[in-house]
Design a protein around this motif. Structure first.
Motif, PDB file in Angstrom:
ATOM      1  N   SER A  26      -8.725   5.368   0.314  1.00  0.00           N
ATOM      2  CA  SER A  26      -8.280   5.895  -0.859  1.00  0.00           C
ATOM      3  C   SER A  26      -6.888   5.827  -1.319  1.00  0.00           C
ATOM      4  O   SER A  26      -5.995   5.579  -0.292  1.00  0.00           O
ATOM      5  CB  SER A  26      -8.581   7.483  -0.783  1.00  0.00           C
ATOM      6  N   LEU A  27      -6.682   5.328  -2.485  1.00  0.00           N
ATOM      7  CA  LEU A  27      -5.323   5.149  -2.793  1.00  0.00           C
ATOM      8  C   LEU A  27      -4.475   6.380  -2.769  1.00  0.00           C
ATOM      9  O   LEU A  27      -3.030   6.316  -2.945  1.00  0.00           O
ATOM     10  CB  LEU A  27      -4.964   4.281  -4.031  1.00  0.00           C
ATOM     11  N   SER A  28      -5.118   7.500  -2.677  1.00  0.00           N
ATOM     12  CA  SER A  28      -4.413   8.784  -2.729  1.00  0.00           C
ATOM     13  C   SER A  28      -3.679   9.259  -1.581  1.00  0.00           C
ATOM     14  O   SER A  28      -2.930  10.174  -1.405  1.00  0.00           O
ATOM     15  CB  SER A  28      -5.239  10.107  -3.441  1.00  0.00           C
ATOM     16  N   GLN A  29      -4.132   8.644  -0.434  1.00  0.00           N
ATOM     17  CA  GLN A  29      -3.641   8.780   0.899  1.00  0.00           C
ATOM     18  C   GLN A  29      -2.688   7.772   1.284  1.00  0.00           C
ATOM     19  O   GLN A  29      -3.130   6.586   1.753  1.00  0.00           O
ATOM     20  CB  GLN A  29      -4.742   9.008   1.884  1.00  0.00           C
ATOM     21  N   ALA A  30      -1.528   7.661   1.040  1.00  0.00           N
ATOM     22  CA  ALA A  30      -0.352   6.830   1.755  1.00  0.00           C
ATOM     23  C   ALA A  30       0.104   7.197   2.720  1.00  0.00           C
ATOM     24  O   ALA A  30       0.622   8.562   2.521  1.00  0.00           O
ATOM     25  CB  ALA A  30       0.485   6.395   0.190  1.00  0.00           C
ATOM     26  N   THR A  31       0.663   6.256   3.538  1.00  0.00           N
ATOM     27  CA  THR A  31       1.767   6.723   4.703  1.00  0.00           C
ATOM     28  C   THR A  31       2.972   6.006   4.037  1.00  0.00           C
ATOM     29  O   THR A  31       3.063   4.887   3.978  1.00  0.00           O
ATOM     30  CB  THR A  31       1.207   5.999   6.055  1.00  0.00           C
ATOM     31  N   ASN A  32       4.086   6.891   4.054  1.00  0.00           N
ATOM     32  CA  ASN A  32       5.276   6.376   3.818  1.00  0.00           C
ATOM     33  C   ASN A  32       6.201   6.106   5.170  1.00  0.00           C
ATOM     34  O   ASN A  32       6.134   6.734   5.814  1.00  0.00           O
ATOM     35  CB  ASN A  32       6.196   7.323   2.885  1.00  0.00           C
ATOM     36  N   PHE A  33       6.844   4.893   5.239  1.00  0.00           N
ATOM     37  CA  PHE A  33       7.677   4.652   6.125  1.00  0.00           C
ATOM     38  C   PHE A  33       9.123   4.389   5.670  1.00  0.00           C
ATOM     39  O   PHE A  33       9.552   3.670   4.779  1.00  0.00           O
ATOM     40  CB  PHE A  33       7.402   3.338   6.706  1.00  0.00           C
TER      41      PHE A  33
END
Length: 142
Positions: A126-133
């Protein structure tokens, strides 16, 4: 280009002219032919927009530019930028690819604002669950 060249709605801005009240175009060749700086003096604090004539603080401090059609012209344009920037204390400079800055008490550029950089990556379906670094707190790599 032909349509723009003949359009009555298009007005060419010439170097070294005040083309609107308080807004001056300044020749800054090198990065590209016909490159211009824009100096806004119509407000209390002047603003100098460099575009890619000075892309960042490193170019301003080193006196050398990256990605230029003519490095000699670009380095002369950097001198022009410094001249205009120093003319009125407190002048704000907006480079092409860096934070806005002004000169400190010692005449050195100080950034206005905070640098921020991050990468978003998608590891799920899903594109709604992103991990930000967050890259701003990372130690510089040699």
């Amino acid at each position: 280009m032909r349509a723009l060249d003949t359009s009555e709605q298009v007005r060419r801005v010439r170097a070294d002219t005040e083309f609107l009240p308080g807004l001056r175009a300044i020749a800054a060749p090198g990065h590209t032919p016909g490159h211009l700086l824009f100096y806004l003096s119509a407000n209390d604090i002047p603003v100098l927009f460099t575009g890619d004539a000075a892309k960042n603080r490193a170019e301003l401090l080193s006196g050398h530019v990256d990605a230029s059609e003519c490095h000699a012209d670009s380095e002369c344009s950097l001198q022009t930028i410094w001249r205009w920037w120093r003319e009125v204390p407190g002048t704000i400079l907006i480079p092409g690819h860096d934070l806005t800055m002004r000169l400190d008490e010692d005449g050195q550029p100080e950034l206005i604002g905070k640098r921020a950089a991050a990468i978003a990556a998608w590891f799920s379906e899903s594109l709604s669950q992103a991990t930000n670094f967050d890259l701003t707190d990372a130690a510089p790599q040699a």
